[in-house]
Design a protein around this motif. Structure first.
Motif, PDB file in Angstrom:
ATOM      1  N   HIS A   1       0.842  -1.197   0.000  1.00 27.04           N
ATOM      2  CA  HIS A   1       0.000   0.000   0.000  1.00 27.04           C
ATOM      3  C   HIS A   1       0.876   1.247   0.000  1.00 27.04           C
ATOM      4  N   LEU A   2       1.895   1.246   0.846  1.00 26.84           N
ATOM      5  CA  LEU A   2       2.795   2.404   0.899  1.00 26.84           C
ATOM      6  C   LEU A   2       3.553   2.561  -0.405  1.00 26.84           C
ATOM      7  N   TYR A   3       3.970   1.445  -1.001  1.00 26.75           N
ATOM      8  CA  TYR A   3       4.733   1.462  -2.254  1.00 26.75           C
ATOM      9  C   TYR A   3       3.960   0.691  -3.314  1.00 26.75           C
ATOM     10  N   PRO A   4       3.107   1.338  -4.070  1.00 27.06           N
ATOM     11  CA  PRO A   4       2.241   0.634  -5.029  1.00 27.06           C
ATOM     12  C   PRO A   4       2.994  -0.161  -6.090  1.00 27.06           C
ATOM     13  N   ASP A   5       4.249   0.219  -6.384  1.00 28.63           N
ATOM     14  CA  ASP A   5       5.013  -0.499  -7.399  1.00 28.63           C
ATOM     15  C   ASP A   5       5.758  -1.707  -6.840  1.00 28.63           C
ATOM     16  N   ALA A   6       5.672  -1.910  -5.542  1.00 25.34           N
ATOM     17  CA  ALA A   6       6.434  -2.988  -4.923  1.00 25.34           C
ATOM     18  C   ALA A   6       5.770  -4.341  -5.150  1.00 25.34           C
ATOM     19  N   ASP A   7       6.588  -5.333  -5.418  1.00 28.29           N
ATOM     20  CA  ASP A   7       6.127  -6.720  -5.484  1.00 28.29           C
ATOM     21  C   ASP A   7       6.095  -7.284  -4.056  1.00 28.29           C
TER      22      ASP A   7
ATOM     23  N   GLU B   1       3.925  13.091  -5.376  1.00 29.77           N
ATOM     24  CA  GLU B   1       3.102  13.812  -6.343  1.00 29.77           C
ATOM     25  C   GLU B   1       3.662  13.749  -7.766  1.00 29.77           C
ATOM     26  N   PHE B   2       4.973  13.771  -7.904  1.00 28.04           N
ATOM     27  CA  PHE B   2       5.634  13.789  -9.218  1.00 28.04           C
ATOM     28  C   PHE B   2       6.612  12.611  -9.248  1.00 28.04           C
ATOM     29  N   PRO B   3       6.208  11.468  -9.783  1.00 30.16           N
ATOM     30  CA  PRO B   3       6.937  10.210  -9.559  1.00 30.16           C
ATOM     31  C   PRO B   3       8.362  10.182 -10.093  1.00 30.16           C
TER      32      PRO B   3
ATOM     33  N   GLN C   1      13.460   1.783   1.352  1.00 31.15           N
ATOM     34  CA  GLN C   1      13.747   2.498   0.103  1.00 31.15           C
ATOM     35  C   GLN C   1      15.233   2.714  -0.138  1.00 31.15           C
ATOM     36  N   ALA C   2      16.056   2.543   0.882  1.00 31.09           N
ATOM     37  CA  ALA C   2      17.498   2.578   0.637  1.00 31.09           C
ATOM     38  C   ALA C   2      17.908   1.408  -0.253  1.00 31.09           C
ATOM     39  N   VAL C   3      17.183   0.298  -0.125  1.00 25.43           N
ATOM     40  CA  VAL C   3      17.428  -0.875  -0.960  1.00 25.43           C
ATOM     41  C   VAL C   3      16.740  -0.729  -2.312  1.00 25.43           C
ATOM     42  N   ARG C   4      15.550  -0.127  -2.321  1.00 23.67           N
ATOM     43  CA  ARG C   4      14.794   0.050  -3.556  1.00 23.67           C
ATOM     44  C   ARG C   4      14.407   1.537  -3.732  1.00 23.67           C
ATOM     45  N   PRO C   5      15.378   2.379  -4.108  1.00 23.03           N
ATOM     46  CA  PRO C   5      15.064   3.798  -4.303  1.00 23.03           C
ATOM     47  C   PRO C   5      14.136   4.062  -5.485  1.00 23.03           C
ATOM     48  N   ASP C   6      13.876   3.042  -6.300  1.00 18.61           N
ATOM     49  CA  ASP C   6      12.930   3.210  -7.404  1.00 18.61           C
ATOM     50  C   ASP C   6      11.484   3.138  -6.926  1.00 18.61           C
ATOM     51  N   TRP C   7      11.251   2.719  -5.694  1.00 18.92           N
ATOM     52  CA  TRP C   7       9.888   2.626  -5.176  1.00 18.92           C
ATOM     53  C   TRP C   7       9.441   3.977  -4.645  1.00 18.92           C
TER      54      TRP C   7
END
Length: 311
Positions: free
Chosen positions: A30-36, A263-265, A251-257
């Motif tokens: 939920h926090l990171y919608p792009d996360a698997d 607001e501006f991805p 997010q240090a491991v996945r900064p792309d998330w």
């Protein structure tokens, strides 16, 4: 689950966390919608139970402010969510009744003692204690303080509040690319405009220049239209107040998330990588706004990867 308040020293300053809310049981997808889900669970195993619940993989987060005391000033960085605010769209923040000011008083600071309030950005959980309710009015909580924030961010919120379409020109000027959401409605009216109307606001350009003695605002837009990381330097030591450029050490491991609140991805991803690089290169002690545990730590680089270690 909040840890006991730690005291940090950076140069001449003493820095402590002023907690507002502990947020447990946060679903990482939920926090990171792009996360698997499987990847998030695997990454979560690398963190202790203070950040990730070991049985469920759910995240622990925090909402808090940072108090910085120098020999001659009392500074707050961001002001959490605030009490009595109407936030029906975010039930967890709706009509809070939290002893935030008592926690401030516990470290010998009354609202009248605060000289400066600095803001990484003007989202709901960063500006709420700007004001408190007296009767049917919102009045500044820190009546003797300068409230320092991005002029662009303020103009954007004011334009959205006015509903006159002028927000489009501000987005174009910012040049951050695709927009996927706007700030929560109502926040400007009860938590920002009252301090402006009281003559306490100091809007600034976010350009890296020193804006208060020892403090500079470093551009890191994307999470919001003019988000800033705030740098503090004293006697050869430095601190970096990250705001919401990262929400959790994951997010240090996945900064792309990106978080669901960005607001501006594309700009948010670029700023996150910049912030991690900057922290690793400078060795600054980093103070986060939503990490749990001590909420402070350092970043190290390992090839193309980053590691977060709590202070």
């Amino acid at each position: 689950m909040q840890s006991e308040t730690a005291v940090h020293h950076v140069g001449d300053a003493v820095i402590v966390k002023i907690p507002e809310l502990a947020l447990d049981g946060v679903d990482p997808t939920h926090l990171y919608p792009d996360a698997d889900t499987a990847i998030a669970r695997e990454i979560g195993r690398g963190f202790g139970p203070g950040s990730v619940e070991s049985q469920t993989g759910l995240l622990r987060k925090s909402i808090h402010s940072w108090l910085v005391r120098t020999p001659d000033r009392v500074i707050l960085i961001d002001t959490a969510t605030g009490n009595d605010k109407e936030r029906p769209a975010m039930p967890i923040l709706h009509r809070l009744d939290e002893p935030f000011l008592d926690r401030l008083k516990a470290v010998q600071v009354d609202p009248e003692d605060v000289d400066v309030v600095l803001f990484t950005h003007l989202h709901v959980d960063h500006v709420g204690w700007n004001t408190r309710k007296v009767g049917d009015r919102w009045v500044p909580t820190f009546p003797n303080a300068r409230y320092v924030f991005s002029a662009r961010e303020h103009a954007y919120l004011a334009a959205l509040s006015a509903g006159d379409g002028s927000d489009a020109a501000i987005r174009t000027e910012a040049g951050l690319g695709r927009m996927v959401k706007t700030p929560l409605a109502g926040v400007y009216e009860d938590s920002v405009r009252p301090v402006v109307d009281a003559g306490l606001a100091r809007p600034i350009m976010v350009d890296g220049a020193e804006v208060e003695e020892g403090f500079s605002f470093l551009p890191s837009p994307g999470h919001s239209i003019d988000h800033a990381c705030i740098r503090f330097a004293s006697r050869g030591e430095s601190a970096l107040f990250w705001g919401d450029v990262l929400h959790h050490p994951m997010q240090a491991v996945r900064p792309d998330w990106n978080s669901v609140y960005c607001e501006f991805p594309e700009a948010a991803q670029a700023s996150r990588r910049w912030a991690l690089n900057h922290a690793a290169e400078t060795g600054a002690l980093v103070f986060t706004t939503h990490f749990a545990e001590s909420s402070a730590g350092r970043v190290t680089r390992d090839g193309d990867w980053f590691t977060w270690d709590f202070a």
